[in-house]
Structures are given as C-alpha cells and as structure tokens.
Design a protein around this motif. Sequence first.
Motif, PDB file in Angstrom:
ATOM      1  N   PRO A  46       0.817  -1.230   0.000  1.00 27.33           N
ATOM      2  CA  PRO A  46       0.000   0.000   0.000  1.00 27.33           C
ATOM      3  C   PRO A  46       0.845   1.273   0.000  1.00 27.33           C
ATOM      4  O   PRO A  46       0.431   2.287  -0.577  1.00 27.33           O
ATOM      5  N   TRP A  47       2.034   1.243   0.631  1.00 31.55           N
ATOM      6  CA  TRP A  47       2.826   2.472   0.673  1.00 31.55           C
ATOM      7  C   TRP A  47       3.359   2.879  -0.705  1.00 31.55           C
ATOM      8  O   TRP A  47       3.829   4.007  -0.906  1.00 31.55           O
ATOM      9  N   ALA A  48       3.285   1.981  -1.701  1.00 27.02           N
ATOM     10  CA  ALA A  48       3.766   2.304  -3.046  1.00 27.02           C
ATOM     11  C   ALA A  48       2.962   3.447  -3.672  1.00 27.02           C
ATOM     12  O   ALA A  48       3.457   4.158  -4.551  1.00 27.02           O
ATOM     13  N   ALA A  49       1.712   3.664  -3.213  1.00 28.07           N
ATOM     14  CA  ALA A  49       0.898   4.764  -3.763  1.00 28.07           C
ATOM     15  C   ALA A  49       1.458   6.128  -3.399  1.00 28.07           C
ATOM     16  O   ALA A  49       1.130   7.135  -4.049  1.00 28.07           O
ATOM     17  N   LEU A  50       2.319   6.151  -2.348  1.00 25.89           N
ATOM     18  CA  LEU A  50       2.904   7.432  -1.964  1.00 25.89           C
ATOM     19  C   LEU A  50       3.969   7.908  -2.944  1.00 25.89           C
ATOM     20  O   LEU A  50       4.277   9.108  -2.997  1.00 25.89           O
ATOM     21  N   VAL A  51       4.546   6.998  -3.733  1.00 22.58           N
ATOM     22  CA  VAL A  51       5.595   7.394  -4.682  1.00 22.58           C
ATOM     23  C   VAL A  51       5.023   8.263  -5.809  1.00 22.58           C
ATOM     24  O   VAL A  51       5.514   9.376  -6.053  1.00 22.58           O
ATOM     25  N   PRO A  52       3.986   7.805  -6.546  1.00 21.99           N
ATOM     26  CA  PRO A  52       3.390   8.704  -7.552  1.00 21.99           C
ATOM     27  C   PRO A  52       2.839   9.989  -6.936  1.00 21.99           C
ATOM     28  O   PRO A  52       2.911  11.054  -7.558  1.00 21.99           O
ATOM     29  N   LEU A  53       2.318   9.872  -5.708  1.00 23.88           N
ATOM     30  CA  LEU A  53       1.790  11.067  -5.041  1.00 23.88           C
ATOM     31  C   LEU A  53       2.899  12.086  -4.799  1.00 23.88           C
ATOM     32  O   LEU A  53       2.739  13.284  -5.095  1.00 23.88           O
ATOM     33  N   GLY A  54       4.038  11.659  -4.280  1.00 18.75           N
ATOM     34  CA  GLY A  54       5.128  12.581  -3.988  1.00 18.75           C
ATOM     35  C   GLY A  54       5.735  13.175  -5.247  1.00 18.75           C
ATOM     36  O   GLY A  54       6.034  14.382  -5.305  1.00 18.75           O
ATOM     37  N   VAL A  55       5.932  12.329  -6.285  1.00 23.88           N
ATOM     38  CA  VAL A  55       6.530  12.831  -7.528  1.00 23.88           C
ATOM     39  C   VAL A  55       5.600  13.844  -8.204  1.00 23.88           C
ATOM     40  O   VAL A  55       6.034  14.888  -8.688  1.00 23.88           O
ATOM     41  N   THR A  56       4.309  13.534  -8.215  1.00 24.62           N
ATOM     42  CA  THR A  56       3.350  14.461  -8.841  1.00 24.62           C
ATOM     43  C   THR A  56       3.286  15.777  -8.070  1.00 24.62           C
ATOM     44  O   THR A  56       3.163  16.856  -8.661  1.00 24.62           O
ATOM     45  N   ALA A  57       3.378  15.676  -6.727  1.00 27.09           N
ATOM     46  CA  ALA A  57       3.403  16.910  -5.930  1.00 27.09           C
ATOM     47  C   ALA A  57       4.635  17.743  -6.249  1.00 27.09           C
ATOM     48  O   ALA A  57       4.578  18.989  -6.303  1.00 27.09           O
ATOM     49  N   PHE A  58       5.772  17.083  -6.477  1.00 30.19           N
ATOM     50  CA  PHE A  58       6.977  17.806  -6.871  1.00 30.19           C
ATOM     51  C   PHE A  58       6.805  18.461  -8.243  1.00 30.19           C
ATOM     52  O   PHE A  58       7.264  19.576  -8.483  1.00 30.19           O
ATOM     53  N   LEU A  59       6.128  17.755  -9.152  1.00 30.67           N
ATOM     54  CA  LEU A  59       5.890  18.325 -10.480  1.00 30.67           C
ATOM     55  C   LEU A  59       5.009  19.575 -10.408  1.00 30.67           C
ATOM     56  O   LEU A  59       5.116  20.463 -11.255  1.00 30.67           O
ATOM     57  N   GLU A  60       4.151  19.634  -9.402  1.00 29.79           N
ATOM     58  CA  GLU A  60       3.294  20.809  -9.238  1.00 29.79           C
ATOM     59  C   GLU A  60       4.108  22.073  -8.997  1.00 29.79           C
ATOM     60  O   GLU A  60       3.660  23.177  -9.323  1.00 29.79           O
ATOM     61  N   LEU A  61       5.317  21.909  -8.426  1.00 27.60           N
ATOM     62  CA  LEU A  61       6.167  23.074  -8.195  1.00 27.60           C
ATOM     63  C   LEU A  61       6.657  23.690  -9.495  1.00 27.60           C
ATOM     64  O   LEU A  61       6.986  24.874  -9.540  1.00 27.60           O
ATOM     65  N   LEU A  62       6.701  22.894 -10.563  1.00 21.48           N
ATOM     66  CA  LEU A  62       7.248  23.347 -11.837  1.00 21.48           C
ATOM     67  C   LEU A  62       6.177  23.480 -12.912  1.00 21.48           C
ATOM     68  O   LEU A  62       6.492  23.517 -14.102  1.00 21.48           O
ATOM     69  N   ARG A  63       4.938  23.535 -12.528  1.00 21.04           N
ATOM     70  CA  ARG A  63       3.833  23.547 -13.497  1.00 21.04           C
ATOM     71  C   ARG A  63       3.832  24.803 -14.380  1.00 21.04           C
ATOM     72  O   ARG A  63       3.345  24.765 -15.513  1.00 21.04           O
ATOM     73  N   ARG A  64       4.364  25.937 -13.896  1.00 20.02           N
ATOM     74  CA  ARG A  64       4.415  27.169 -14.689  1.00 20.02           C
ATOM     75  C   ARG A  64       5.694  27.280 -15.517  1.00 20.02           C
ATOM     76  O   ARG A  64       5.663  27.792 -16.636  1.00 20.02           O
ATOM     77  N   THR A  65       6.803  26.826 -14.955  1.00 16.09           N
ATOM     78  CA  THR A  65       8.095  27.012 -15.611  1.00 16.09           C
ATOM     79  C   THR A  65       8.438  25.892 -16.592  1.00 16.09           C
ATOM     80  O   THR A  65       9.132  26.127 -17.573  1.00 16.09           O
ATOM     81  N   MET A  66       7.994  24.673 -16.332  1.00 12.33           N
ATOM     82  CA  MET A  66       8.270  23.531 -17.213  1.00 12.33           C
ATOM     83  C   MET A  66       6.980  22.750 -17.463  1.00 12.33           C
ATOM     84  O   MET A  66       6.864  21.573 -17.086  1.00 12.33           O
ATOM     85  N   PRO A  67       5.983  23.346 -18.067  1.00 14.04           N
ATOM     86  CA  PRO A  67       4.671  22.693 -18.176  1.00 14.04           C
ATOM     87  C   PRO A  67       4.687  21.427 -19.030  1.00 14.04           C
ATOM     88  O   PRO A  67       4.027  20.437 -18.687  1.00 14.04           O
ATOM     89  N   ARG A  68       5.417  21.437 -20.122  1.00 14.13           N
ATOM     90  CA  ARG A  68       5.407  20.270 -21.001  1.00 14.13           C
ATOM     91  C   ARG A  68       6.095  19.083 -20.338  1.00 14.13           C
ATOM     92  O   ARG A  68       5.584  17.946 -20.376  1.00 14.13           O
ATOM     93  N   THR A  69       7.261  19.325 -19.714  1.00 17.71           N
ATOM     94  CA  THR A  69       7.965  18.244 -19.024  1.00 17.71           C
ATOM     95  C   THR A  69       7.132  17.694 -17.877  1.00 17.71           C
ATOM     96  O   THR A  69       7.063  16.472 -17.655  1.00 17.71           O
ATOM     97  N   CYS A  70       6.481  18.583 -17.150  1.00 17.90           N
ATOM     98  CA  CYS A  70       5.635  18.141 -16.040  1.00 17.90           C
ATOM     99  C   CYS A  70       4.457  17.304 -16.531  1.00 17.90           C
ATOM    100  O   CYS A  70       4.042  16.342 -15.876  1.00 17.90           O
ATOM    101  N   LEU A  71       3.899  17.653 -17.695  1.00 19.81           N
ATOM    102  CA  LEU A  71       2.780  16.873 -18.231  1.00 19.81           C
ATOM    103  C   LEU A  71       3.226  15.460 -18.600  1.00 19.81           C
ATOM    104  O   LEU A  71       2.532  14.471 -18.277  1.00 19.81           O
ATOM    105  N   LEU A  72       4.368  15.348 -19.263  1.00 17.83           N
ATOM    106  CA  LEU A  72       4.862  14.019 -19.640  1.00 17.83           C
ATOM    107  C   LEU A  72       5.172  13.173 -18.409  1.00 17.83           C
ATOM    108  O   LEU A  72       4.781  11.985 -18.328  1.00 17.83           O
TER     109      LEU A  72
END
Length: 401
Positions: free
Chosen positions: A40-66
């Motif tokens: 069950p703790w494996a669900a925290l990995v996509p959650l943490g990475v996606t949260a990190f991508l949220e920090l770059l949503r304005r500056t690197m939008p295309r990379t964050c989308l991929l």
Amino acid sequence: MTFPRPHRDDVLLAVAMLFGGVVLWSFGLHITENRDLLPPWAALVPLGVTAFLELLRRTMPRTCLLAGTVMVVADQFTVGNLFTVLMFTDLVYASVVYGSPGTARRVPVITGLITVASTITFLAWFRDPAGLLLGVVTGLVSFAPATTGAIIRNHREAAEAAKLRAEQTALLAEMDRVQAVTAERARMARELHDMVANHLSAIAIHSTAALSLDDPKTTQGALEVIRENSVQGLAEMRRLIGLLRDSSDDKEPAAAPTLDGLESLVEQARTNGSGSGFDFALDDRRENGVRLPAPVELAAYRIVQESLTNALKHAESGQVRIALAHATGRALTVTVTSPFGRRPGPRAPGSGAGLVGMRERVALLDGEFEAGPAEGPPQGPEKIWCVRAVLPVRDEGEPSA
C-alpha cells in the motif's frame, strides 16, 4: 541541474495536495482495492513525484505533463490515490495555459482522441455499457482540464491583445496631440505675423516720421494713421484671442477677406452656378465710406461664402439673393435666401459643418444667427432657405476696461 524558482501559489498547491493525499492514505481511503503486486505504501511514490511536479507547473509545463502522465499510469498499479489524479488534471490544465502555443494547440486534440479511443476500447473490452463510465472518467481527467485551459488561455490572449491595442491607441493619440499642438503653434505664429506685423510696422514708421519732422500737418496725419493701424491691430488681436479660446475650422491661416470682395465672390458663384439655373443678386445697402471692424467683415464674408456654397450644393434652381444692411452705430445684418426644395438629380453630400461654423463665428461676436426654411416672397417660390446673421458693430478704438 538547477530548477527554476517555483511560484508561491504552486508551492502552496503542492503542499496542500501532498498533505491531502497523505491523509487519505493514512485512513486507508484508496481508489482501488489492495494490490498483491505492490504494498500500500507504493501509492505514496506517484503522489510525492506528482506533488513535486506541481512546483514546476508554470516554468516547465510540457515536461511536467509528460512526467505526470507516467505517474498517473503508475498510480493505477497501486492502491491509488485521489489526489494524484487531481494533480494530474491540474498538470494538463497548466500545460495548456502556460505552455508554448504549439503545446496549447496539441494537448486538447490529443486528450480528445485519447478519450474517444479509451471509450471505444472499454466498450469493446467489457462489452457492457458500463464501459462508457470509464470513458467519461478519462475525459474528465484529461480532455476537460485541457479544454478549460484552452478557454482560459484564449481569454487571456484576447485581454492582452486588447490591452496592447489600447496602449498603442493611447500612444498614437499622444503623438497626434503633440503634432497638433506643434502645428497649432506654427499656425498661430503665422497668424500673428500676418495680422499684426503689418499694423505694427505702419505704427513704427509713422511714429518715427512724426518724431523726426516738426510739421503739425505731418504729425496730425501720422497720428491718424497710427490710430487707425492700432485700432485694426487691436481688433485682429481680439479675433486671434477668440480663436485661441474657441476651436476654429480653419486649418491654414490666410489673408482676412473683407466685404469689398463680395462682388468677386458673387461673380464667382454666378459663374459656377450658371449651368444649374441659378441667378445671384447682391443688394448692398451699407453706407458708403464706413469701414467695419475686421472681425465683423471677416465673419460676414465667410457667412456669405458658406451660404453661396450651400446654395450651389443643395438649393433648387432659382434666384439666390444676398442682402447687407448697416447704419452708423448699428449692427450689420447679413441675409442670404435661396429656393428651398428637392433638386432633381444627384446632390453633393453635406456634413452639416457649414452651419455650425457660421453659428460659431456669430457667437464669437455676440451676435444673432438663424437658418432654416421660411415662407417665400410674393410672386416667388413657396418656400425659401433663409440664413440671417446680425453682427454687432462696436467701437474698438479703445480697449474695454
């Protein structure tokens, strides 16, 4: 590798989403049942990475989308977390709003095709109408935020374009204002030279002659010339001040015409209207030898000129009559009448500025002005167009207190 500094709102969004996802995971609230393949703790990995991508949503939008697409797919192999999916929808939205124009055009099309393809695939796989629900969910996660981002981006671009046009319009207006002020200063300089310099030169010459010659007759004649030129110069200066205080239709200054030129003006109108059935008659009842102030003569001349022009443009064929009346110490009355009716054939267009200009000229002299249709004289046309101006004649020999 150095990452761009994230926006403050993006930091708050990432922290809030990560906190919410952790809370749901701690209470055991998952999207799917427990997977035997991953803990069950494996669900925290996509959650943490996606949260990190949220920090770059304005500056690197295309990379964050991929990267976000990879994380939301990986999240399906775990027990899943609702906030991971929500952050992915925000990454889709941000890629359209903050991405390049090409990305903003392609993402809605690609997500739309994915939504249609996934709906067909789910229906073919499950062979049940419930597969439509999975297609709807796919559309809500991908196509809906992409479409929303496209709408928001279009509105922002339209607002920026409108702002840019407003700034350009304001800049052009300021440039026009500066050019108009410069042209007006040059025009007024020419007006001063043409109207006043001649009078001042005559005053200087005759005053020098009066001072240098010890002859009473010469001195008397010089003083008369000096007084006449000073009166005329003062009248022209008052006219110029009136033009400065009120707008004028004249674009370029010219030598101020007088009523002595009415004969040639009427003759010119007679020549121009000879082929249209017009007959022009001048009835000048002014007293001989009486000179009127320059502003009065200029206004009267312009009123007659504009009235003749309007008659040639709009009046029905017939007699156009110009009448001037003046007695010593009284106002100058200018009356121009022409047949009133619909002229057959094409007519020259009019803007209505002529009557406005005549009314303004009369108002500058505190006179009276009226123009409009009236009853015709006996044995004449039934209706006439009558322009009548009463111009006060004041003694401008001395300035008013």
